[in-house]
Every structure is written in C-alpha cells, then in structure tokens.
Design a protein around this motif. Structure first.
Motif, PDB file in Angstrom:
ATOM      1  N   UNK A   1      48.172  45.377  37.619  1.00 52.06           N
ATOM      2  CA  UNK A   1      48.379  44.056  37.035  1.00 52.06           C
ATOM      3  C   UNK A   1      47.248  43.679  36.090  1.00 52.06           C
ATOM      4  N   UNK A   2      47.619  43.093  34.940  1.00 52.81           N
ATOM      5  CA  UNK A   2      46.650  42.539  33.993  1.00 52.81           C
ATOM      6  C   UNK A   2      46.852  41.034  33.938  1.00 52.81           C
ATOM      7  N   UNK A   3      45.760  40.291  33.920  1.00 55.53           N
ATOM      8  CA  UNK A   3      45.835  38.839  33.798  1.00 55.53           C
ATOM      9  C   UNK A   3      45.495  38.484  32.358  1.00 55.53           C
ATOM     10  N   UNK A   4      46.480  37.952  31.653  1.00 58.93           N
ATOM     11  CA  UNK A   4      46.292  37.612  30.238  1.00 58.93           C
ATOM     12  C   UNK A   4      46.458  36.119  29.960  1.00 58.93           C
ATOM     13  N   UNK A   5      46.818  35.344  30.999  1.00 56.63           N
ATOM     14  CA  UNK A   5      47.149  33.940  30.768  1.00 56.63           C
ATOM     15  C   UNK A   5      45.985  32.978  30.955  1.00 56.63           C
ATOM     16  N   UNK A   6      44.864  33.477  31.452  1.00 54.74           N
ATOM     17  CA  UNK A   6      43.685  32.626  31.599  1.00 54.74           C
ATOM     18  C   UNK A   6      42.440  33.498  31.559  1.00 54.74           C
ATOM     19  N   UNK A   7      41.292  32.895  31.215  1.00 59.17           N
ATOM     20  CA  UNK A   7      40.063  33.674  31.042  1.00 59.17           C
ATOM     21  C   UNK A   7      38.853  33.094  31.770  1.00 59.17           C
ATOM     22  N   UNK A   8      39.038  32.091  32.621  1.00 60.33           N
ATOM     23  CA  UNK A   8      37.896  31.400  33.220  1.00 60.33           C
ATOM     24  C   UNK A   8      37.755  31.547  34.727  1.00 60.33           C
ATOM     25  N   UNK A   9      38.828  31.778  35.442  1.00 64.34           N
ATOM     26  CA  UNK A   9      38.798  31.702  36.896  1.00 64.34           C
ATOM     27  C   UNK A   9      38.792  33.090  37.524  1.00 64.34           C
ATOM     28  N   UNK A  10      37.606  33.468  38.022  1.00 67.46           N
ATOM     29  CA  UNK A  10      37.401  34.776  38.635  1.00 67.46           C
ATOM     30  C   UNK A  10      37.333  34.612  40.149  1.00 67.46           C
ATOM     31  N   UNK A  11      37.807  35.615  40.876  1.00 64.09           N
ATOM     32  CA  UNK A  11      37.676  35.623  42.330  1.00 64.09           C
ATOM     33  C   UNK A  11      37.129  36.977  42.744  1.00 64.09           C
ATOM     34  N   UNK A  12      36.412  36.996  43.866  1.00 65.12           N
ATOM     35  CA  UNK A  12      35.909  38.254  44.412  1.00 65.12           C
ATOM     36  C   UNK A  12      35.131  39.050  43.371  1.00 65.12           C
ATOM     37  N   UNK A  13      34.328  38.356  42.586  1.00 63.17           N
ATOM     38  CA  UNK A  13      33.619  39.007  41.488  1.00 63.17           C
ATOM     39  C   UNK A  13      32.338  38.230  41.236  1.00 63.17           C
ATOM     40  N   UNK A  14      31.226  38.661  41.864  1.00 60.68           N
ATOM     41  CA  UNK A  14      29.995  37.880  41.764  1.00 60.68           C
ATOM     42  C   UNK A  14      29.459  37.779  40.345  1.00 60.68           C
ATOM     43  N   UNK A  15      29.801  38.725  39.494  1.00 57.46           N
ATOM     44  CA  UNK A  15      29.367  38.673  38.100  1.00 57.46           C
ATOM     45  C   UNK A  15      30.296  37.805  37.244  1.00 57.46           C
ATOM     46  N   UNK A  16      31.497  37.528  37.740  1.00 57.41           N
ATOM     47  CA  UNK A  16      32.443  36.710  36.990  1.00 57.41           C
ATOM     48  C   UNK A  16      32.872  37.363  35.698  1.00 57.41           C
ATOM     49  N   UNK A  17      33.244  38.639  35.757  1.00 59.99           N
ATOM     50  CA  UNK A  17      33.612  39.325  34.513  1.00 59.99           C
ATOM     51  C   UNK A  17      34.796  40.271  34.645  1.00 59.99           C
TER      52      UNK A  17
END
Length: 161
Positions: A24-40
C-alpha cells in the motif's frame, strides 16, 4: 478499536482473486505518521486512499475474475473504489479520511466488495531510548543481564546491585 492496529504506508495487501500481494502507498496526505519516530516513512492510511495508483506495483498478478479465451487470466490492474471497516473516531483534516484498521477491506470494480484484504498492517516494533528510559529498570536488568543499560538510560535511574 481493541487490539487492532492502524494501517500505514507499507502495509501488505492481497486480493481474493489475485496471486501476488502488493504494498500500500499513501498518497492522500503527507503529515500524519504513525509508528515512525523520525516521521518520514509510515504515513497513516485512510479510507480516502482510493484510485488506480494506491499500490506500489499496482497489481495482484493474474486476475481470476478476468479469464482469457484459450486459458489464463488477464493481469490485475488494481483500482480501489472504497474501503470498509475503517475507524470512525479518527478523521484527518488533510483529506477528511478515516483511519484504516488491519481488518479493513477494499472494493475493486472487478472483484467486488471487500475483495482486497490487509495481510500486514505495516507497523513494526522499534525500540527507542525513550522506551528504555520509561521501562522498569529491574525488569530490563532481568531480561537483558548482559546488556550495559548505562548506554540507554540516565545513571540516576540505574539500580545498584
């Protein structure tokens, strides 16, 4: 939402009528990260992640719903028209989407309702120094007797043996 994981970029999905999973690719938003301490890397997936380019390879292999005269099947071309089973209590402002859960299912115009399922939600366990700092020191010392915890926690928190 008891014991269900939120889905993020990198989740592995399959179709009931295909032979190969896709990511799966997420293309509909670019700000909300989960389970990712670097937020990238791990954007949260929502029910707005629909369309023809929602997956990395955009195919689940040969589609058993599209037989070719003489044998075989046409290649799948993934088109997600809707998601079901999403979490109603989380709505992102960016895309007005609701969070997908690991038991959410997608609809394809060829395969029908809920033919696409999530095999793996995409989240991974990642220990940070904050996790170690928040943990009970006695338990950590029992679990990891040969690990020097001084590298990971404040010296004032270490229990004297």
């Amino acid at each position: 939402m008891s014991e269900k994981h939120l889905v993020c970029q990198g989740a592995l999905c399959k179709c009931n009528f295909g032979t190969t999973p896709d990511t799966l690719k997420v293309l509909t938003q670019t700000k909300h990260f989960i389970n990712d301490k670097e937020g990238s890397n791990k954007l949260m997936a929502t029910n707005m992640d629909i369309g023809a380019s929602t997956f990395e390879k955009n195919t689940f292999g040969p589609c058993k719903m599209q037989p070719i005269p003489g044998g075989g099947f046409k290649p799948c071309q993934i088109v997600v028209t809707a998601w079901s089973g999403f979490y109603e209590k989380i709505t992102l402002q960016d895309n007005n989407g609701k969070a997908l859960l690991e038991d959410s299912k997608a609809t394809c115009p060829i395969g029908g309702p809920d033919c696409i399922t999530i095999i793996n939600h995409g989240q991974t366990a990642e220990v940070s120094s904050q996790n170690v700092e928040n943990a009970h020191k006695e338990v950590l010392m029992e679990l990891f007797p040969f690990v020097d915890l001084n590298k990971y926690i404040r010296k004032s928190d270490i229990i004297d043996s």
